[in-house]
Design an enzyme around this catalytic site. Structure first.
Site, PDB file in Angstrom:
ATOM      1  N   HIS A  70       0.794  -1.238   0.000  1.00  0.00           N
ATOM      2  CA  HIS A  70       0.000   0.000   0.000  1.00  0.00           C
ATOM      3  C   HIS A  70       0.818   1.276   0.000  1.00  0.00           C
ATOM      4  CE1 HIS A  70       1.023   0.035   4.233  1.00  0.00           C
ATOM      5  NE2 HIS A  70       0.465   1.214   4.371  1.00  0.00           N
TER       6      HIS A  70
HETATM    7  N1  UDP Z   1      -4.403  -4.950   8.582  1.00  0.00           N
HETATM    8  C1  UDP Z   1      -5.729  -5.335   8.688  1.00  0.00           C
HETATM    9  N2  UDP Z   1      -6.383  -5.712   7.555  1.00  0.00           N
HETATM   10  C2  UDP Z   1      -5.801  -5.734   6.323  1.00  0.00           C
HETATM   11  C3  UDP Z   1      -4.442  -5.342   6.233  1.00  0.00           C
HETATM   12  C4  UDP Z   1      -3.769  -4.937   7.381  1.00  0.00           C
HETATM   13  O1  UDP Z   1      -6.296  -5.348   9.787  1.00  0.00           O
HETATM   14  O2  UDP Z   1      -6.464  -6.078   5.352  1.00  0.00           O
HETATM   15  C5  UDP Z   1      -3.714  -4.531   9.816  1.00  0.00           C
HETATM   16  C6  UDP Z   1      -2.385  -5.193  10.059  1.00  0.00           C
HETATM   17  O3  UDP Z   1      -2.557  -6.414  10.733  1.00  0.00           O
HETATM   18  C7  UDP Z   1      -1.673  -4.151  10.922  1.00  0.00           C
HETATM   19  C8  UDP Z   1      -2.195  -2.843  10.369  1.00  0.00           C
HETATM   20  O4  UDP Z   1      -3.402  -3.157   9.685  1.00  0.00           O
HETATM   21  O5  UDP Z   1      -2.056  -4.245  12.280  1.00  0.00           O
HETATM   22  C9  UDP Z   1      -1.203  -2.244   9.434  1.00  0.00           C
HETATM   23  O6  UDP Z   1      -1.756  -1.180   8.781  1.00  0.00           O
HETATM   24  P1  UDP Z   1      -1.169  -0.590   7.417  1.00  0.00           P
HETATM   25  O7  UDP Z   1      -0.457  -1.648   6.685  1.00  0.00           O
HETATM   26  O8  UDP Z   1      -2.292   0.124   6.764  1.00  0.00           O
HETATM   27  O9  UDP Z   1      -0.179   0.541   7.926  1.00  0.00           O
HETATM   28  P2  UDP Z   1       1.316   0.579   8.450  1.00  0.00           P
HETATM   29  O10 UDP Z   1       1.504  -0.467   9.491  1.00  0.00           O
HETATM   30  O11 UDP Z   1       2.215   0.385   7.280  1.00  0.00           O
HETATM   31  O12 UDP Z   1       1.452   1.946   9.023  1.00  0.00           O
END
Ligand code: UDP
Length: 346
Positions: free
Chosen positions: A195
């Site tokens: 993403h």
């Molecule tokens: N996550 C979720 N559903 C999804 C994809 C990710 O619940 O379909 C959760 C994942 O387990 C983690 C969080 O979202 O806890 C991560 O969010 P994201 O990847 O959007 O952001 P980042 O961690 O890169 O800031």
């Protein structure tokens, strides 16, 4: 004492869940502002329901990641609420907008997940981290490395090592997630998420998908709305072994990761969750702020500029048997609540 917590996107709702409970238990009044940076139901509301979060006191519904639009709207609510502390999480534009709004009003600011650095200033997240840490009075670090980073940078705020609130969320929700685990996944499979801004640039995404298709691995791919749009608009097609699904709720995601043999991701949160669930991770970034996951051999970086090492990385990945505990003991939120209660910033 009153705390205003600022959240705006999926990982922040997850981070806020254990923190809100701990704040309440320590006797704080918490007012939650949801900026509306993420507004799709599957990236937002589902987490409030699933994690048992109270409805936010303010839904700004801004539907933007533009800090210049978020900041004045947050400021208005902070002026109304006059909290003792403003609490921001992580490294998104909602984090920075909340931090700047509090700083401009002279309201004390605490940053959860302070001191993380990937060293890659081309990433907006890295710039948000540095700026938020520069102006916060209280900095909650997930580990000693991040505290040392803040000391080396000479930040003015007080840094406290408390652990990572996402470890709290994993500790609290993993048992529930495992009970709900779906049984219809292909086995064995790798979980895939993409993403990041840099990875959803169309030419980059096309190459990444081609490289993933070519590995011969089976992937379960919850597709983020930003990525969905780029795939559709550019007719980028995943192969038959890449099973696209809608973004899933947090419990389902934990269950998916727990049952996977690999995680391939550009998500910060998933790099840690795969570590805590002892699944080897391949990170589609040239660098990571979760440095120790790589140093201990649980996480392999594949620079998306040349994704050809992806196949060998998937084959060779193994979770180290002697992996040390990283990023706390799952009780960071209680320490955060205690510190907010007792510590007066310098
Ligand atoms: N996550 C979720 N559903 C999804 C994809 C990710 O619940 O379909 C959760 C994942 O387990 C983690 C969080 O979202 O806890 C991560 O969010 P994201 O990847 O959007 O952001 P980042 O961690 O890169 O800031």
């Amino acid at each position: 004492m009153k705390i205003v917590s600022i959240v705006g996107n999926r990982p922040q709702f997850i981070k806020a869940a254990p923190t809100s409970v701990a704040l309440r238990e320590r006797g704080f009044e918490e007012v939650v502002i949801h900026t509306g940076q993420h507004y799709d139901r599957e990236l937002s509301q589902v987490f409030f329901e699933e994690l048992g979060l109270d409805e936010p006191s303010y839904r700004l519904d801004l539907r933007t990641a533009d800090t210049d639009l978020m900041r004045p709207a947050i400021k208005d609510r902070l002026i109304e609420e006059q909290p003792d502390w403003t609490l921001v999480y992580g490294d998104t534009n909602s984090t920075l907008a909340g931090a700047d709004a509090a700083a401009e009003l002279g309201i004390r600011l605490a940053h959860v997940e302070a001191g993380l650095r990937s060293g890659d200033l081309s990433m907006p997240e890295e710039r948000n981290r540095i700026e938020t840490d520069r102006i916060a009075q209280l900095l909650f670090c997930p580990d000693e490395r991040s505290r040392e980073t803040l000391v080396a940078e000479g930040v003015e705020g007080q840094a406290e090592v408390v652990g990572d609130v996402m470890a709290d969320a994993t500790r609290l929700f993993e048992p529930i997630a495992r009970k709900r685990a779906r049984v219809d996944q292909p086995a064995p499979y790798a979980v895939l998420t993409i993403h990041r801004e840099a990875n959803t640039e169309p030419a980059r995404l096309r190459e990444l998908i081609a490289a993933l298709n070519a590995t011969g691995w089976t992937f379960v791919f919850p597709v983020h709305p930003r990525t969905r749009k780029v795939l559709d608009e550019n007719s980028i097609h995943t192969g038959p072994d890449v099973h696209e699904i809608e973004p899933v709720g947090y419990l389902e995601m934990l269950a998916l990761v727990a049952g996977a043999s690999r995680v391939v991701t550009d998500s910060g949160g998933l790099q840690k969750e795969s570590y805590w669930l002892r699944v080897p991770c391949i990170t589609l970034q040239p660098s990571t702020e979760w440095v120790d996951t790589v140093l201990v051999g649980a996480n392999t970086l594949v620079d998306p500029v040349d994704p050809s090492p992806l196949g060998p990385a998937l084959e060779n990945a193994a979770f180290p048997a002697d992996a040390p505990p990283l990023y706390g003991d799952g009780h960071a939120a209680e320490r955060i609540a205690e510190a907010l209660y007792t510590l007066q910033p310098r």
